[in-house]
Design a protein around this motif. Structure first.
Motif, mmCIF file in Angstrom:
data_model
loop_
_atom_site.group_PDB
_atom_site.id
_atom_site.type_symbol
_atom_site.label_atom_id
_atom_site.label_comp_id
_atom_site.label_asym_id
_atom_site.label_seq_id
_atom_site.Cartn_x
_atom_site.Cartn_y
_atom_site.Cartn_z
ATOM 1 N N ILE A 147 -6.312 38.239 -15.026
ATOM 2 C CA ILE A 147 -4.878 38.219 -15.334
ATOM 3 C C ILE A 147 -4.473 36.848 -15.863
ATOM 4 N N SER A 148 -4.952 35.788 -15.187
ATOM 5 C CA SER A 148 -4.609 34.430 -15.614
ATOM 6 C C SER A 148 -5.165 34.140 -17.003
ATOM 7 N N GLU A 149 -6.362 34.660 -17.286
ATOM 8 C CA GLU A 149 -6.955 34.436 -18.608
ATOM 9 C C GLU A 149 -6.169 35.193 -19.680
ATOM 10 N N LYS A 150 -5.684 36.379 -19.335
ATOM 11 C CA LYS A 150 -4.881 37.158 -20.285
ATOM 12 C C LYS A 150 -3.575 36.440 -20.588
ATOM 13 N N VAL A 151 -2.977 35.843 -19.546
ATOM 14 C CA VAL A 151 -1.729 35.085 -19.725
ATOM 15 C C VAL A 151 -1.964 33.903 -20.658
ATOM 16 N N VAL A 152 -3.102 33.225 -20.481
ATOM 17 C CA VAL A 152 -3.449 32.081 -21.325
ATOM 18 C C VAL A 152 -3.615 32.519 -22.775
ATOM 19 N N GLU A 153 -4.225 33.697 -22.979
ATOM 20 C CA GLU A 153 -4.418 34.201 -24.339
ATOM 21 C C GLU A 153 -3.072 34.470 -25.016
ATOM 22 N N ILE A 154 -2.106 34.920 -24.234
ATOM 23 C CA ILE A 154 -0.794 35.274 -24.793
ATOM 24 C C ILE A 154 0.040 34.034 -25.090
ATOM 25 N N VAL A 155 0.136 33.128 -24.091
ATOM 26 C CA VAL A 155 1.047 31.986 -24.234
ATOM 27 C C VAL A 155 0.339 30.693 -24.648
ATOM 28 N N GLY A 156 -1.000 30.684 -24.614
ATOM 29 C CA GLY A 156 -1.735 29.487 -25.016
ATOM 30 C C GLY A 156 -2.243 28.696 -23.812
ATOM 31 N N GLY A 157 -3.407 28.068 -23.972
ATOM 32 C CA GLY A 157 -4.031 27.319 -22.884
ATOM 33 C C GLY A 157 -3.199 26.156 -22.403
ATOM 34 N N GLU A 158 -2.437 25.547 -23.329
ATOM 35 C CA GLU A 158 -1.631 24.377 -22.945
ATOM 36 C C GLU A 158 -0.493 24.761 -21.995
ATOM 37 N N ALA A 159 -0.186 26.057 -21.900
ATOM 38 C CA ALA A 159 0.908 26.499 -21.029
ATOM 39 C C ALA A 159 0.453 26.732 -19.588
ATOM 40 N N LEU A 160 -0.859 26.658 -19.347
ATOM 41 C CA LEU A 160 -1.385 26.950 -18.013
ATOM 42 C C LEU A 160 -0.801 26.016 -16.955
ATOM 43 N N PHE A 161 -0.737 24.739 -17.288
ATOM 44 C CA PHE A 161 -0.195 23.761 -16.338
ATOM 45 C C PHE A 161 1.268 24.069 -16.032
ATOM 46 N N GLY A 162 2.031 24.401 -17.047
ATOM 47 C CA GLY A 162 3.439 24.711 -16.855
ATOM 48 C C GLY A 162 3.648 25.936 -15.984
ATOM 49 N N ILE A 163 2.836 26.976 -16.198
ATOM 50 C CA ILE A 163 2.937 28.199 -15.393
ATOM 51 C C ILE A 163 2.626 27.897 -13.928
ATOM 52 N N LEU A 164 1.581 27.122 -13.728
ATOM 53 C CA LEU A 164 1.184 26.733 -12.372
ATOM 54 C C LEU A 164 2.294 25.944 -11.688
ATOM 55 N N ALA A 165 2.862 24.973 -12.409
ATOM 56 C CA ALA A 165 3.937 24.148 -11.849
ATOM 57 C C ALA A 165 5.157 25.001 -11.495
ATOM 58 N N LEU A 166 5.491 25.969 -12.360
ATOM 59 C CA LEU A 166 6.632 26.845 -12.092
ATOM 60 C C LEU A 166 6.407 27.663 -10.827
ATOM 61 N N PHE A 167 5.196 28.165 -10.660
ATOM 62 C CA PHE A 167 4.863 28.956 -9.465
ATOM 63 C C PHE A 167 5.079 28.134 -8.195
ATOM 64 N N VAL A 168 4.582 26.910 -8.202
ATOM 65 C CA VAL A 168 4.695 26.033 -7.034
ATOM 66 C C VAL A 168 6.147 25.587 -6.828
ATOM 67 N N LEU A 169 6.863 25.373 -7.928
ATOM 68 C CA LEU A 169 8.282 24.992 -7.840
ATOM 69 C C LEU A 169 9.118 26.056 -7.141
ATOM 70 N N VAL A 170 8.751 27.313 -7.328
ATOM 71 C CA VAL A 170 9.473 28.403 -6.662
ATOM 72 C C VAL A 170 9.394 28.231 -5.149
ATOM 73 N N PHE A 171 8.186 27.959 -4.649
ATOM 74 C CA PHE A 171 8.013 27.778 -3.210
ATOM 75 C C PHE A 171 8.720 26.514 -2.725
ATOM 76 N N GLY A 172 8.662 25.459 -3.531
ATOM 77 C CA GLY A 172 9.354 24.233 -3.176
ATOM 78 C C GLY A 172 10.859 24.435 -3.114
ATOM 79 N N SER A 173 11.394 25.197 -4.055
ATOM 80 C CA SER A 173 12.839 25.461 -4.105
ATOM 81 C C SER A 173 13.281 26.317 -2.916
ATOM 82 N N ILE A 174 12.463 27.316 -2.567
ATOM 83 C CA ILE A 174 12.789 28.160 -1.406
ATOM 84 C C ILE A 174 12.786 27.325 -0.136
ATOM 85 N N SER A 175 11.797 26.458 -0.011
ATOM 86 C CA SER A 175 11.698 25.570 1.150
ATOM 87 C C SER A 175 12.940 24.692 1.267
#
Length: 398
Positions: free
Chosen positions: A215-243
């Motif tokens: 799934i993660s590789e498919k996402v990279v194919e769609i949005v580009g490899g350079e977006a992987l870091f941003g996606i990861l950061a957004l995921f973690v930011l969600v948990f940080g914001s909830i906290s």
């Protein structure tokens, strides 16, 4: 001084002193914190802590925690916290809290200042613990698992007490205290349920034939490899914001959010690229800013009286070392590892400063106690890697 100029000077000085300390066999974070202390009001008075630098520092904390969470395993940390490691975690909070409160009582501080002194002594900052362990390449060691688990427990416990205090009315009654405890407690339960529930769902996916790495590789194919870091950061930011929305520091949620992301969710080459990007940003740029900012918070002129300051420093260091050492011995760790945990637990850093600054802003403590607590946070964080390198590493390398 303009923000960018301040940032430039801070980064250059922190990196330079960090490298100098490394050349002499010492951890770079000691030099980075010293750079902030030298540039701040205590020495050259060139740069002052301000809202803009604080925001950059907070983002640096987020990335340090994100990097650590990716390197560590959720099950290892969870097992360390809820198995034998709970002994160290409880001792690591209760013993220093009692020692700090004892100092407050001995110097005739009022109840609120005594409580906040105990809280600040009991803190072990998760980002600082992680960075020190990274410096020594020990993030996957037994010392790291117990130290990180204890830091999480200490931070959550301190934030729970803080939450209870902040929710109290001006004239607290037993009923008001009970309501405040209940209100803060359910928020902790909600955060824990979210984290454990999400982890359980991730574990169920492979059993249902869903492979996350595809799934993660498919996402990279769609949005580009350079977006992987941003996606990861957004995921973690969600948990940080909830906290943060639940009244806890964003560091707690962010760490667990990053911890949920296992490296097996990525192709090996993708994970290596991600790790390299993250390390370049944190260790090469923003990490030194965070530790230099801690040094900026120190103001030597506000330290009064000297006897009280020295007692607070001594009790802070000894109580944490004793708690970690006793806890380690109780669960039958080797002497060196038990003492090593006690030393690592002294890294108070940002979490202690957060609680001290909230107490100061709300009028619970005065300028003198605030400066003493800042000094304690800076000094204990600086001496932690020095003591660990001198007393523990040689024994571990034998």
């Amino acid at each position: 001084m303009p923000l960018l100029t301040s940032l430039l000077i801070l980064i250059v000085a922190a990196r330079l002193l960090g490298q100098i300390f490394q050349r002499f066999g010492q951890p770079s974070i000691v030099g980075e914190m010293l750079a902030g202390a030298l540039l701040g009001p205590s020495a050259l008075n060139l740069i002052h802590a301000n809202a803009a630098l604080a925001s950059i520092s907070e983002f640096a904390v987020f990335l340090v925690v994100l990097s650590a969470g990716l390197e560590m395993n959720f099950k290892d940390v969870f097992n360390a916290l809820f198995s034998r490691g709970i002994v160290i975690a409880i001792l690591g909070f209760v013993l220093p809290f009692a020692a700090g409160a004892g100092v407050g009582a001995a110097f005739h501080l009022d109840v609120m200042r005594t409580v906040f002194l105990g809280l600040c002594v009991s803190i072990t900052a998760l980002p600082v613990t992680v960075r020190i362990l990274q410096n020594f390449n020990l993030l996957n060691s037994e010392i790291a698992r117990y130290s990180v688990a204890t830091a999480i427990f200490n931070d959550v416990a301190a934030l729970l007490v803080l939450g209870v205090i902040l929710n109290l009315p001006e004239q607290p009654s037993l009923r008001a205290i009970a309501v405040s405890v209940f209100g803060t407690g359910w928020k902790l339960v909600a955060l824990g349920a979210l984290i454990l529930g999400f982890n359980w769902q991730l574990e169920q996916l492979p059993k249902r034939g869903i492979h996350i790495e595809k799934i993660s590789e498919k996402v990279v194919e769609i949005v580009g490899g350079e977006a992987l870091f941003g996606i990861l950061a957004l995921f973690v930011l969600v948990f940080g914001s909830i906290s943060e929305a639940l009244g806890f520091h964003f560091v707690i949620g962010s760490f667990f959010g990053a911890l949920l992301i296992d490296r097996k969710f990525f192709l090996a080459s993708r994970y290596q690229d991600l790790d390299l990007t993250l390390r370049s940003i944190t260790e090469g740029f923003l990490g030194p800013v965070f530790f230099a900012y801690l040094g900026l918070e120190f103001d030597i002129d506000a330290l009064r009286p000297l006897g009280f300051v020295l007692v607070v420093l001594g009790v802070s260091v000894v109580s944490k070392m004793l708690a970690g050492w006793l806890g380690g011995l109780i669960i039958q760790l080797p002497q060196a590892e038990a003492l090593g945990i006690g030393i690592i637990l002294n890294g108070r850093g940002v979490m202690e400063l957060v609680i001290a600054s909230i107490a100061y802003e709300r009028g619970f403590i005065n300028q003198g106690l605030f400066s003493t607590l800042v000094l304690m946070g800076v000094v204990t964080t600086m001496i932690t890697p020095l003591l660990f390198r001198r007393w523990i590493l040689p024994k571990m390398e034998k």
